[in-house]
Design a protein around this motif. Sequence first.
Motif, PDB file in Angstrom:
ATOM      1  N   GLY A  26       5.509  -8.253  -1.260  1.00 57.77           N
ATOM      2  CA  GLY A  26       5.149  -9.050  -2.313  1.00 57.77           C
ATOM      3  C   GLY A  26       4.540 -10.395  -1.534  1.00 57.77           C
ATOM      4  N   TYR A  27       5.418 -11.442  -1.751  1.00 59.26           N
ATOM      5  CA  TYR A  27       5.171 -12.781  -1.241  1.00 59.26           C
ATOM      6  C   TYR A  27       5.783 -12.738   0.311  1.00 59.26           C
ATOM      7  N   ALA A  28       4.739 -12.933   1.141  1.00 59.53           N
ATOM      8  CA  ALA A  28       5.175 -12.943   2.405  1.00 59.53           C
ATOM      9  C   ALA A  28       5.964 -14.251   2.878  1.00 59.53           C
ATOM     10  N   SER A  29       7.021 -14.088   3.663  1.00 55.06           N
ATOM     11  CA  SER A  29       7.709 -15.341   4.217  1.00 55.06           C
ATOM     12  C   SER A  29       6.789 -16.260   4.957  1.00 55.06           C
ATOM     13  N   ASP A  76       0.068  -4.237  -5.796  1.00 61.26           N
ATOM     14  CA  ASP A  76      -0.104  -3.839  -7.239  1.00 61.26           C
ATOM     15  C   ASP A  76      -1.085  -4.720  -7.892  1.00 61.26           C
ATOM     16  N   TYR A  77      -1.688  -4.082  -8.927  1.00 60.70           N
ATOM     17  CA  TYR A  77      -2.698  -4.863  -9.760  1.00 60.70           C
ATOM     18  C   TYR A  77      -1.992  -5.351 -11.015  1.00 60.70           C
ATOM     19  N   ASP A  78      -1.290  -6.348 -10.498  1.00 64.47           N
ATOM     20  CA  ASP A  78      -0.676  -7.253 -11.772  1.00 64.47           C
ATOM     21  C   ASP A  78      -0.723  -8.668 -11.473  1.00 64.47           C
ATOM     22  N   PRO A  79      -0.324  -9.765 -12.105  1.00 66.41           N
ATOM     23  CA  PRO A  79      -0.681 -11.281 -11.761  1.00 66.41           C
ATOM     24  C   PRO A  79       0.155 -11.352 -10.378  1.00 66.41           C
ATOM     25  N   SER A  80       1.465 -10.886 -10.095  1.00 65.73           N
ATOM     26  CA  SER A  80       1.936 -11.499  -8.888  1.00 65.73           C
ATOM     27  C   SER A  80       1.531 -10.622  -7.628  1.00 65.73           C
ATOM     28  N   GLY A  81       1.019  -9.479  -7.809  1.00 68.60           N
ATOM     29  CA  GLY A  81       0.474  -8.554  -6.874  1.00 68.60           C
ATOM     30  C   GLY A  81      -0.892  -8.974  -6.392  1.00 68.60           C
ATOM     31  N   VAL A  82      -1.739  -9.359  -7.298  1.00 64.68           N
ATOM     32  CA  VAL A  82      -3.102 -10.137  -6.935  1.00 64.68           C
ATOM     33  C   VAL A  82      -2.839 -11.567  -6.321  1.00 64.68           C
ATOM     34  N   ASP A  83      -1.864 -12.215  -6.722  1.00 67.94           N
ATOM     35  CA  ASP A  83      -1.740 -13.633  -6.651  1.00 67.94           C
ATOM     36  C   ASP A  83      -1.277 -13.615  -4.905  1.00 67.94           C
ATOM     37  N   ALA A  84      -0.185 -12.500  -4.435  1.00 63.44           N
ATOM     38  CA  ALA A  84       0.387 -12.687  -3.144  1.00 63.44           C
ATOM     39  C   ALA A  84      -0.542 -12.253  -2.300  1.00 63.44           C
ATOM     40  N   GLY A  85      -1.731 -11.575  -2.429  1.00 64.26           N
ATOM     41  CA  GLY A  85      -2.740 -11.156  -1.444  1.00 64.26           C
ATOM     42  C   GLY A  85      -3.350 -12.571  -1.235  1.00 64.26           C
ATOM     43  N   GLN A 113      -4.983 -17.319   2.085  1.00 61.71           N
ATOM     44  CA  GLN A 113      -4.998 -18.721   2.287  1.00 61.71           C
ATOM     45  C   GLN A 113      -4.226 -19.368   3.420  1.00 61.71           C
ATOM     46  N   THR A 114      -2.967 -18.803   3.408  1.00 61.01           N
ATOM     47  CA  THR A 114      -2.025 -19.204   4.404  1.00 61.01           C
ATOM     48  C   THR A 114      -2.261 -18.929   5.728  1.00 61.01           C
ATOM     49  N   LEU A 115      -2.878 -17.638   5.883  1.00 59.56           N
ATOM     50  CA  LEU A 115      -3.234 -17.390   7.304  1.00 59.56           C
ATOM     51  C   LEU A 115      -4.345 -18.139   7.777  1.00 59.56           C
ATOM     52  N   LYS A 116      -5.268 -18.336   6.796  1.00 59.09           N
ATOM     53  CA  LYS A 116      -6.570 -19.302   6.980  1.00 59.09           C
ATOM     54  C   LYS A 116      -6.164 -20.860   7.522  1.00 59.09           C
ATOM     55  N   GLU A 117      -5.129 -21.145   6.743  1.00 54.93           N
ATOM     56  CA  GLU A 117      -4.667 -22.638   6.914  1.00 54.93           C
ATOM     57  C   GLU A 117      -3.983 -22.782   8.204  1.00 54.93           C
ATOM     58  N   MET A 118      -3.120 -21.702   8.777  1.00 56.37           N
ATOM     59  CA  MET A 118      -2.404 -21.707   9.873  1.00 56.37           C
ATOM     60  C   MET A 118      -3.283 -21.287  11.221  1.00 56.37           C
ATOM     61  N   PHE A 139     -10.640 -11.320   4.961  1.00 57.93           N
ATOM     62  CA  PHE A 139      -9.568 -10.771   4.304  1.00 57.93           C
ATOM     63  C   PHE A 139     -10.143 -10.077   3.222  1.00 57.93           C
ATOM     64  N   GLU A 140      -9.673  -8.776   3.006  1.00 61.49           N
ATOM     65  CA  GLU A 140     -10.168  -7.998   1.816  1.00 61.49           C
ATOM     66  C   GLU A 140      -8.977  -7.167   0.960  1.00 61.49           C
ATOM     67  N   ARG A 141      -8.996  -7.175  -0.063  1.00 63.09           N
ATOM     68  CA  ARG A 141      -8.120  -6.434  -0.890  1.00 63.09           C
ATOM     69  C   ARG A 141      -8.660  -5.049  -1.275  1.00 63.09           C
ATOM     70  N   ILE A 142      -7.924  -3.866  -0.878  1.00 64.56           N
ATOM     71  CA  ILE A 142      -8.759  -2.610  -0.877  1.00 64.56           C
ATOM     72  C   ILE A 142      -7.937  -1.742  -1.958  1.00 64.56           C
ATOM     73  N   ALA A 143      -6.979  -2.249  -2.549  1.00 62.54           N
ATOM     74  CA  ALA A 143      -6.184  -1.561  -3.545  1.00 62.54           C
ATOM     75  C   ALA A 143      -4.969  -2.521  -3.885  1.00 62.54           C
ATOM     76  N   VAL A 144      -4.852  -2.195  -5.531  1.00 65.91           N
ATOM     77  CA  VAL A 144      -5.464  -1.644  -6.606  1.00 65.91           C
ATOM     78  C   VAL A 144      -6.511  -2.402  -6.815  1.00 65.91           C
TER      79      VAL A 144
END
Length: 289
Positions: A147-150, A175-184, A189-194, A202-207
């Motif tokens: 889910g949300y990575a530390s 997952d294709y749900d609010p938290s799954g999409v937002d986690a991606g 965002q964080t990787l690019k900031e750091m 970055f590409e979401r390939i599923a779902v």
Amino acid sequence: MTVYQASQIKRKRSTRQDMESRRFALWDIVQAMRPMTVRQVFYQATVRGLIEKSEAGYAKVQTDLVQMRRSGMLPYDWLADNTRWQRKPRTFSSIQQALEDTARFYRKALWTDAGAYVEVWLEKDALAGVIQPITSAYDVPLMVARGYASLSFLHSAAEYIASLEVPSYIYHLGDYDPSGVDAGRKIEQTLKEMAPYAEIHFERIAVNVEHIIGWHLPTRPTKTSDSRAKSFGSVSVELDAIEPQRLRDLVEGVIQRHLPPEQFKVLKAAEESERQLLTNVVGILGGAA
């Protein structure tokens, strides 16, 4: 106002024959798609009308798979479980054994001259065993974010990406749900900031929506308790709903954008030749001893 009476219909209990038929059908599913998680088996069983899409249906599949493995009907390694693992240092009984193991398990770094760095990020730990055969074969890191990575996990990943001299390609499955999409989104965002000076794709390939429509994936209502549900929509889909082989094909497809099959075959042939050379050297050293 119409008043409806309580239903007198009683749910029919499964007979022993019904249960045996269901278990043989579950065996067919797992045999064809292994390795799978229990939840993936559940979704494939609902698609085939073997059980109802409910918590009770999931419990039936869980119970069936436990009994099938205990009875010997279903091999244990056909089901993936990445949630429990053991930590133990690798040790050897002798220097000779260490050399023999090194030769036997030798792997060539496949991405040295690829001109790109690839990682696959996975939201669900339980699915790691389903995808890992592909990422392992192609020498690609599989990052299980749960889910949300530390922040520490993201910092470590970003630090390594920042040290590279080639573009990084991150492929995310969730997952294709609010938290799954937002986690991606948060991972990107964080990787690019750091790692602000790194070239990160970055590409979401599923779902994705096309998977839900094209593959007729089983859906569930979006949880209304999630604050982002209103802007998301009423339908959600779990990553587990995608057939295991389709998941593996998705992952292999994006990896092959950067390491084409022809190049992969050449590198694997070189790996086998180098492994044989190591084996020969170990044999000579063992004979001299």
